[in-house]
Scaffold this motif. Structure first.
Motif, PDB file in Angstrom:
ATOM      1  N   ALA A   1       0.825  -1.208   0.000  1.00 26.58           N
ATOM      2  CA  ALA A   1       0.000   0.000   0.000  1.00 26.58           C
ATOM      3  C   ALA A   1       0.861   1.260   0.000  1.00 26.58           C
ATOM      4  N   ALA A   2       1.957   1.250   0.768  1.00 23.06           N
ATOM      5  CA  ALA A   2       2.857   2.400   0.810  1.00 23.06           C
ATOM      6  C   ALA A   2       3.522   2.629  -0.542  1.00 23.06           C
ATOM      7  N   ALA A   3       3.939   1.554  -1.205  1.00 26.04           N
ATOM      8  CA  ALA A   3       4.578   1.685  -2.512  1.00 26.04           C
ATOM      9  C   ALA A   3       3.608   2.248  -3.544  1.00 26.04           C
TER      10      ALA A   3
ATOM     11  N   ALA B   1       1.363   9.436  -5.718  1.00 24.20           N
ATOM     12  CA  ALA B   1       1.709  10.814  -5.357  1.00 24.20           C
ATOM     13  C   ALA B   1       2.683  11.432  -6.349  1.00 24.20           C
ATOM     14  N   SER B   2       3.530  10.594  -6.933  1.00 27.29           N
ATOM     15  CA  SER B   2       4.521  11.119  -7.879  1.00 27.29           C
ATOM     16  C   SER B   2       4.031  11.092  -9.321  1.00 27.29           C
ATOM     17  N   GLY B   3       2.819  10.580  -9.511  1.00 21.57           N
ATOM     18  CA  GLY B   3       2.271  10.508 -10.862  1.00 21.57           C
ATOM     19  C   GLY B   3       2.745   9.308 -11.653  1.00 21.57           C
ATOM     20  N   ALA B   4       3.424   8.360 -10.995  1.00 21.41           N
ATOM     21  CA  ALA B   4       3.929   7.164 -11.684  1.00 21.41           C
ATOM     22  C   ALA B   4       2.820   6.104 -11.762  1.00 21.41           C
ATOM     23  N   PRO B   5       2.856   5.215 -12.745  1.00 21.66           N
ATOM     24  CA  PRO B   5       1.846   4.155 -12.842  1.00 21.66           C
ATOM     25  C   PRO B   5       2.008   3.143 -11.698  1.00 21.66           C
ATOM     26  N   THR B   6       0.906   2.561 -11.271  1.00 21.00           N
ATOM     27  CA  THR B   6       0.942   1.585 -10.177  1.00 21.00           C
ATOM     28  C   THR B   6       0.994   0.149 -10.674  1.00 21.00           C
ATOM     29  N   ASP B   7       0.585  -0.084 -11.923  1.00 20.34           N
ATOM     30  CA  ASP B   7       0.537  -1.444 -12.444  1.00 20.34           C
ATOM     31  C   ASP B   7       1.887  -2.161 -12.364  1.00 20.34           C
ATOM     32  N   PRO B   8       3.023  -1.504 -12.702  1.00 19.46           N
ATOM     33  CA  PRO B   8       4.312  -2.208 -12.586  1.00 19.46           C
ATOM     34  C   PRO B   8       4.623  -2.665 -11.160  1.00 19.46           C
ATOM     35  N   ILE B   9       4.203  -1.907 -10.166  1.00 16.37           N
ATOM     36  CA  ILE B   9       4.449  -2.301  -8.767  1.00 16.37           C
ATOM     37  C   ILE B   9       3.683  -3.577  -8.446  1.00 16.37           C
ATOM     38  N   LEU B  10       2.418  -3.641  -8.865  1.00 13.78           N
ATOM     39  CA  LEU B  10       1.603  -4.836  -8.613  1.00 13.78           C
ATOM     40  C   LEU B  10       2.167  -6.037  -9.359  1.00 13.78           C
TER      41      LEU B  10
ATOM     42  N   ASP C   1      -8.399  -5.317  -3.699  1.00 16.38           N
ATOM     43  CA  ASP C   1      -7.966  -4.205  -4.549  1.00 16.38           C
ATOM     44  C   ASP C   1      -6.467  -4.262  -4.815  1.00 16.38           C
ATOM     45  N   LEU C   2      -5.727  -4.958  -3.957  1.00 20.66           N
ATOM     46  CA  LEU C   2      -4.297  -5.126  -4.170  1.00 20.66           C
ATOM     47  C   LEU C   2      -3.980  -6.424  -4.901  1.00 20.66           C
ATOM     48  N   LEU C   3      -4.658  -7.504  -4.532  1.00 19.51           N
ATOM     49  CA  LEU C   3      -4.271  -8.828  -5.018  1.00 19.51           C
ATOM     50  C   LEU C   3      -4.938  -9.215  -6.328  1.00 19.51           C
ATOM     51  N   ASP C   4      -6.195  -8.852  -6.488  1.00 18.22           N
ATOM     52  CA  ASP C   4      -6.940  -9.294  -7.662  1.00 18.22           C
ATOM     53  C   ASP C   4      -6.586  -8.433  -8.871  1.00 18.22           C
ATOM     54  N   GLY C   5      -6.338  -9.058 -10.003  1.00 20.53           N
ATOM     55  CA  GLY C   5      -6.000  -8.302 -11.201  1.00 20.53           C
ATOM     56  C   GLY C   5      -4.555  -8.482 -11.605  1.00 20.53           C
ATOM     57  N   ALA C   6      -3.821  -7.376 -11.718  1.00 17.18           N
ATOM     58  CA  ALA C   6      -2.466  -7.407 -12.269  1.00 17.18           C
ATOM     59  C   ALA C   6      -1.532  -8.276 -11.434  1.00 17.18           C
ATOM     60  N   LEU C   7      -1.653  -8.216 -10.111  1.00 18.10           N
ATOM     61  CA  LEU C   7      -0.758  -8.988  -9.249  1.00 18.10           C
ATOM     62  C   LEU C   7      -0.968 -10.480  -9.463  1.00 18.10           C
ATOM     63  N   THR C   8      -2.215 -10.935  -9.445  1.00 17.27           N
ATOM     64  CA  THR C   8      -2.493 -12.355  -9.646  1.00 17.27           C
ATOM     65  C   THR C   8      -2.090 -12.803 -11.042  1.00 17.27           C
ATOM     66  N   GLU C   9      -2.384 -11.989 -12.048  1.00 14.32           N
ATOM     67  CA  GLU C   9      -2.005 -12.331 -13.418  1.00 14.32           C
ATOM     68  C   GLU C   9      -0.500 -12.528 -13.549  1.00 14.32           C
TER      69      GLU C   9
END
Length: 380
Positions: free
Chosen positions: A279-281, A287-296, A326-334
């Motif tokens: 969640a912190a990442a 906040a910095s405007g970076a995409p979140t998908d790569p983190i997941l 909201d964290l696990l389902d989607g990009a992370l699981t894929e």
């Protein structure tokens, strides 16, 4: 009646046993038949369990005297002769207290009925409590829940993070500051009720077994304050030689360093996947405007790296994820599935299912109830 919540015991009795173990086992067998299948006559139970009618009559009389079984009337039908009297589990006779200590910011608890339905809820903010303060909050939450119960309490089940031995001693839960914490004995002394304390991921996998959709060998990954796993193999829960089976959170994943973990190592799976870290990442990226998908996806890749050897070694049919959807389902699981596929032999693991639990955030509380049901009545 009371049966021990034993390491390695099959969760659901299915056949009669030797005389020296027979009575306790057969009592559980009768209860399991009614718990799983609903109302039955004495003759039905005898036929389905393989026990004699005389034995069933004796067992039923004992269970009725304890208030665990009730007669609910006669079976309707057109068969000649006297209609059979139907029996069922007395589902309102007792209630269960179930606690989930795995969340990042709160302790959750519930009053549940014997079917695992939640009747009352309560929670206490963790507020970064550790050690004795955390133990005091567990006790306060139980007190609140007992005050809300409307039937005698069958027992208290607690799903705790960390390594927990069969006596309910939390050998180590770094996030709660517990080391050698005799939580089960402490709570039993305070409340004079049966208490079972187990690892939260083990509780969660029992919930999937009893109340969810699990019907085969499986691993459940529990993501919360930390990361752990529960393993159900051949109908039994796997604990390991030192009670730490499934402790994946503090396995170092990959060779690229990684963040410092609370355990002292760098790059543990928990540093990539635990709720507060992830969640912190994501918040920092937003906040910095970076995409979140790569983190997941990176978190999912590290999960897949950690799971691939386990899937390969055990030939698992199913992996269930439990945690914030909201964290696990989607990009992370894929990403985790893609990594698993790339790192295992497709001909042996191409039918592997990876899914989110259907039990939501209640999974550990319901698993805690399942532990009590198994430990006190021998049913699941």
């Amino acid at each position: 009646m009371t049966t021990e919540f034993m390491t390695g015991r099959a969760l659901r009795p299915t056949a009669k046993r030797l005389p020296e173990h027979a009575r306790s086992h057969n009592l559980s067998l009768v209860l399991q038949t009614l718990y799983s299948d609903g109302s039955r006559s004495r003759a039905d139970i005898a036929r389905e369990t393989g026990l004699t009618r005389v034995t069933i009559s004796d067992l039923v009389s004992e269970l009725m005297a304890e208030g665990l079984i009730v007669e609910i009337g006669q079976r309707e039908g057109t068969r000649p002769g006297k209609p059979a009297t139907l029996l069922d589990l007395n589902r309102g006779a007792f209630q269960i207290i179930g606690l989930d200590l795995s969340a990042f910011e709160i302790f959750r608890g519930a009053v549940l009925d014997l079917d695992g339905t939640i009747l009352e809820r309560a929670e206490l903010p963790l507020a970064e409590s550790t050690g004795a303060d955390a133990t005091a909050k567990v006790a306060a939450l139980i007190e609140e829940l007992i005050s809300r119960a409307t039937a005698p309490i069958l027992g208290i089940g607690v799903g705790s993070p960390g390594v927990v031995d069969p006596a309910g001693v939390v050998l180590g839960a770094p996030n709660l500051g517990w080391r050698g914490e005799p939580l089960q004995a402490t709570l039993e002394a305070m409340f004079s009720l049966p208490v079972i304390v187990a690892n939260d991921a083990n509780a969660a996998v029992l919930a999937e077994h009893s109340f969810g959709e699990a019907d085969r060998d499986m691993m459940l990954i529990k993501v919360g304050h930390g990361v752990g796993a529960g393993l159900l193999l051949g109908g039994s829960l796997l604990h390991g030689s030192r009670f730490a089976a499934g402790e994946l959170g503090h396995v170092v994943v990959g060779t690229s360093g990684g963040a410092q973990c609370v355990c002292g190592k760098q790059g543990c799976l928990e540093t990539w996947l635990s709720t507060p870290r992830l969640a912190a990442a994501l918040a920092a990226a937003t906040a910095s405007g970076a995409p979140t998908d790569p983190i997941l996806r990176e978190a999912g890749r590290h999960l897949g790296i950690a799971l691939a050897p386990v899937v390969g070694a055990l030939n698992l049919a199913e992996i269930v994820l439990s945690g914030p959807s909201d964290l696990l389902d989607g990009a992370l699981t894929e990403s985790a599935v893609d990594t698993l596929r790339a790192r295992t032999m497709a001909e042996f693991h191409d039918d592997l299912t990876v899914r989110m639990t259907t039990l939501g955030e209640d999974i550990v509380m319901r698993g805690a109830a399942a532990m009590v049901l198994s430990g006190q009545l021998g049913v699941s």
